[in-house]
Design a protein around this motif. Structure first.
Motif, PDB file in Angstrom:
ATOM      1  N   PRO A 203       0.843  -1.204   0.000  1.00 39.82           N
ATOM      2  CA  PRO A 203       0.000   0.000   0.000  1.00 39.82           C
ATOM      3  C   PRO A 203       0.881   1.259   0.000  1.00 39.82           C
ATOM      4  O   PRO A 203       1.955   1.274   0.619  1.00 39.82           O
ATOM      5  N   GLU A 204       0.428   2.278  -0.687  1.00 38.68           N
ATOM      6  CA  GLU A 204       1.171   3.543  -0.693  1.00 38.68           C
ATOM      7  C   GLU A 204       1.393   4.076   0.715  1.00 38.68           C
ATOM      8  O   GLU A 204       2.397   4.733   0.981  1.00 38.68           O
ATOM      9  N   ARG A 205       0.489   3.763   1.626  1.00 39.93           N
ATOM     10  CA  ARG A 205       0.586   4.297   2.982  1.00 39.93           C
ATOM     11  C   ARG A 205       1.480   3.466   3.907  1.00 39.93           C
ATOM     12  O   ARG A 205       1.683   3.851   5.062  1.00 39.93           O
ATOM     13  N   ILE A 206       1.994   2.321   3.418  1.00 40.39           N
ATOM     14  CA  ILE A 206       2.921   1.506   4.221  1.00 40.39           C
ATOM     15  C   ILE A 206       4.040   0.985   3.312  1.00 40.39           C
ATOM     16  O   ILE A 206       4.203  -0.228   3.127  1.00 40.39           O
ATOM     17  N   GLU A 222       5.806   5.566   8.200  1.00 42.76           N
ATOM     18  CA  GLU A 222       4.523   5.756   8.863  1.00 42.76           C
ATOM     19  C   GLU A 222       3.573   4.625   8.445  1.00 42.76           C
ATOM     20  O   GLU A 222       3.659   4.123   7.320  1.00 42.76           O
ATOM     21  N   GLY A 224      -0.444   3.307   8.106  1.00 40.32           N
ATOM     22  CA  GLY A 224      -1.847   3.684   8.099  1.00 40.32           C
ATOM     23  C   GLY A 224      -2.563   3.025   6.935  1.00 40.32           C
ATOM     24  O   GLY A 224      -1.955   2.345   6.113  1.00 40.32           O
ATOM     25  N   GLY A 225      -3.866   3.223   6.873  1.00 41.03           N
ATOM     26  CA  GLY A 225      -4.627   2.733   5.740  1.00 41.03           C
ATOM     27  C   GLY A 225      -5.390   1.454   6.000  1.00 41.03           C
ATOM     28  O   GLY A 225      -5.364   0.890   7.095  1.00 41.03           O
ATOM     29  N   ALA A 228      -3.566  -1.857   7.308  1.00 40.00           N
ATOM     30  CA  ALA A 228      -2.578  -1.654   8.378  1.00 40.00           C
ATOM     31  C   ALA A 228      -2.569  -2.780   9.399  1.00 40.00           C
ATOM     32  O   ALA A 228      -1.529  -3.074   9.993  1.00 40.00           O
ATOM     33  N   THR A 255      -2.847   2.178  -4.158  1.00 41.09           N
ATOM     34  CA  THR A 255      -3.599   3.029  -3.238  1.00 41.09           C
ATOM     35  C   THR A 255      -4.561   2.198  -2.389  1.00 41.09           C
ATOM     36  O   THR A 255      -4.916   1.065  -2.739  1.00 41.09           O
ATOM     37  N   ASP A 256      -5.022   2.787  -1.303  1.00 41.82           N
ATOM     38  CA  ASP A 256      -6.054   2.144  -0.501  1.00 41.82           C
ATOM     39  C   ASP A 256      -7.317   1.928  -1.319  1.00 41.82           C
ATOM     40  O   ASP A 256      -7.994   0.889  -1.188  1.00 41.82           O
TER      41      ASP A 256
END
Length: 314
Positions: A203-206, A222, A224-225, A228, A255-256
């Motif tokens: 995921p872009e957020r992890i 970081e 999130g998402g 997670a 992306t999420d």
């Protein structure tokens, strides 16, 4: 670590884990349905291999920190082997996974906002109790156990050019990289001593692997998402980074929104109930983050099903 470690793990855990099915969903595109594994994910492979490699287990049993799936796997393996399991999970762990841990008889401590905080608490407790630590991804025995999925992919498909797999701490992807590096299937286009390309999807957020490859070493990110609770490692594992730094491996991000759509598409088209992490690899194909070449044979690993079915449709 190398291919021989995965072969040894396969022998050790034989009869304790499922040989999950492979489904050819379109010409040359295969789903490896590892979400049908005991405890709902691939992680039981590494859990069994770690415990069985340790010899006699201590009276205090085993201990693990987990976003949920690893804890379920450790609890399942511990129950099968007749030992106590103590599992530390963060507050973001889904209620479905907590309920599953309870059903397996695990002693649960829910603490910390993210996986790394639960892991710190578990490490402190292990030092006090003497329980065997079963790490979620950064132990050789765990990586080798997860790699048995790769052996099955090669055997069941007759050989593929590419394996697409989700990455959290990297134990699964690195294990599959090792497990697909053996002798090629006769007639396969894969060159001897190489193995198929590995598309490592995050995921872009992890972006644990993505940022580690860019920096040249594991770095904290970081967390999130939507994925997670299962892919929420703050840093790629040391073992995983060494293995996934191979030229065979390509890191891609999704992306999420793409993960949510992939999860819904799996249900709508194939009636496969995947959790967000379990649909992350497929999201790379749906979005074009990875586009197979004409004639390319691709295995997509669907790795987790511990989810609330009511969330599979809009």
């Amino acid at each position: 670590m190398d291919y021989s470690d995965v072969l040894a793990a396969a022998s050790r855990i034989d009869g304790l884990v499922l040989r999950t099915p492979v489904l050819e969903v379109s010409p040359g595109v295969f789903f490896k349905l590892e979400l049908l594994q005991h405890s709902g994910s691939f992680k039981v492979r590494g859990a069994f291999n770690r415990m069985l490699s340790a010899g006699e287990l201590p009276p205090s049993g085993v201990i693990a920190a987990s976003g949920g799936n690893h804890g379920l796997a450790v609890a399942y393996a511990a129950r099968a082997l007749g030992v106590r399991a103590e599992i530390f999970v963060p507050e973001v762990t889904s209620p479905v996974k907590v309920a599953g841990l309870e059903a397996l008889g695990a002693h649960i401590t829910q603490t910390g906002a993210i996986y790394s905080e639960a892991a710190e608490a578990a490490a402190k407790r292990a030092a006090e109790s003497g329980a065997l630590v079963v790490h979620a991804y950064d132990q050789a025995e765990v990586v080798a156990g997860q790699g048995t999925t790769g052996l099955e992919i090669v055997e069941q498909t007759g050989g593929v050019d590419t394996v697409v797999v989700a990455v959290g701490g990297g134990g699964f992807a690195s294990g599959i990289t090792l497990g697909t590096s053996g002798p090629p299937v006769p007639g396969s286009a894969v060159k001897p001593g190489s193995g198929p390309r590995i598309i490592a999807v995050e995921p872009e957020r992890i972006p644990t692997l993505h940022e580690a490859l860019r920096a040249g070493h594991p770095v904290p990110v970081e967390v999130g998402g939507v994925a997670a609770d299962a892919l929420g490692a703050t840093k790629i594992g040391t073992i995983a980074f060494e293995i996934l730094s191979s030229p065979r491996v390509e890191s891609v991000l999704v992306t999420d929104e793409a993960i949510v759509e992939a999860r819904r598409t799996l249900w709508a088209r194939h009636r496969v109930a995947a959790e967000p992490a379990g649909a992350t690899a497929y999201a790379a194909l749906l979005t074009g983050a990875y586009t197979p070449a004409p004639g390319e044979r691709v295995a997509v690993v669907l790795c987790g099903s511990n989810t609330d079915p009511s969330t599979l449709t809009p």
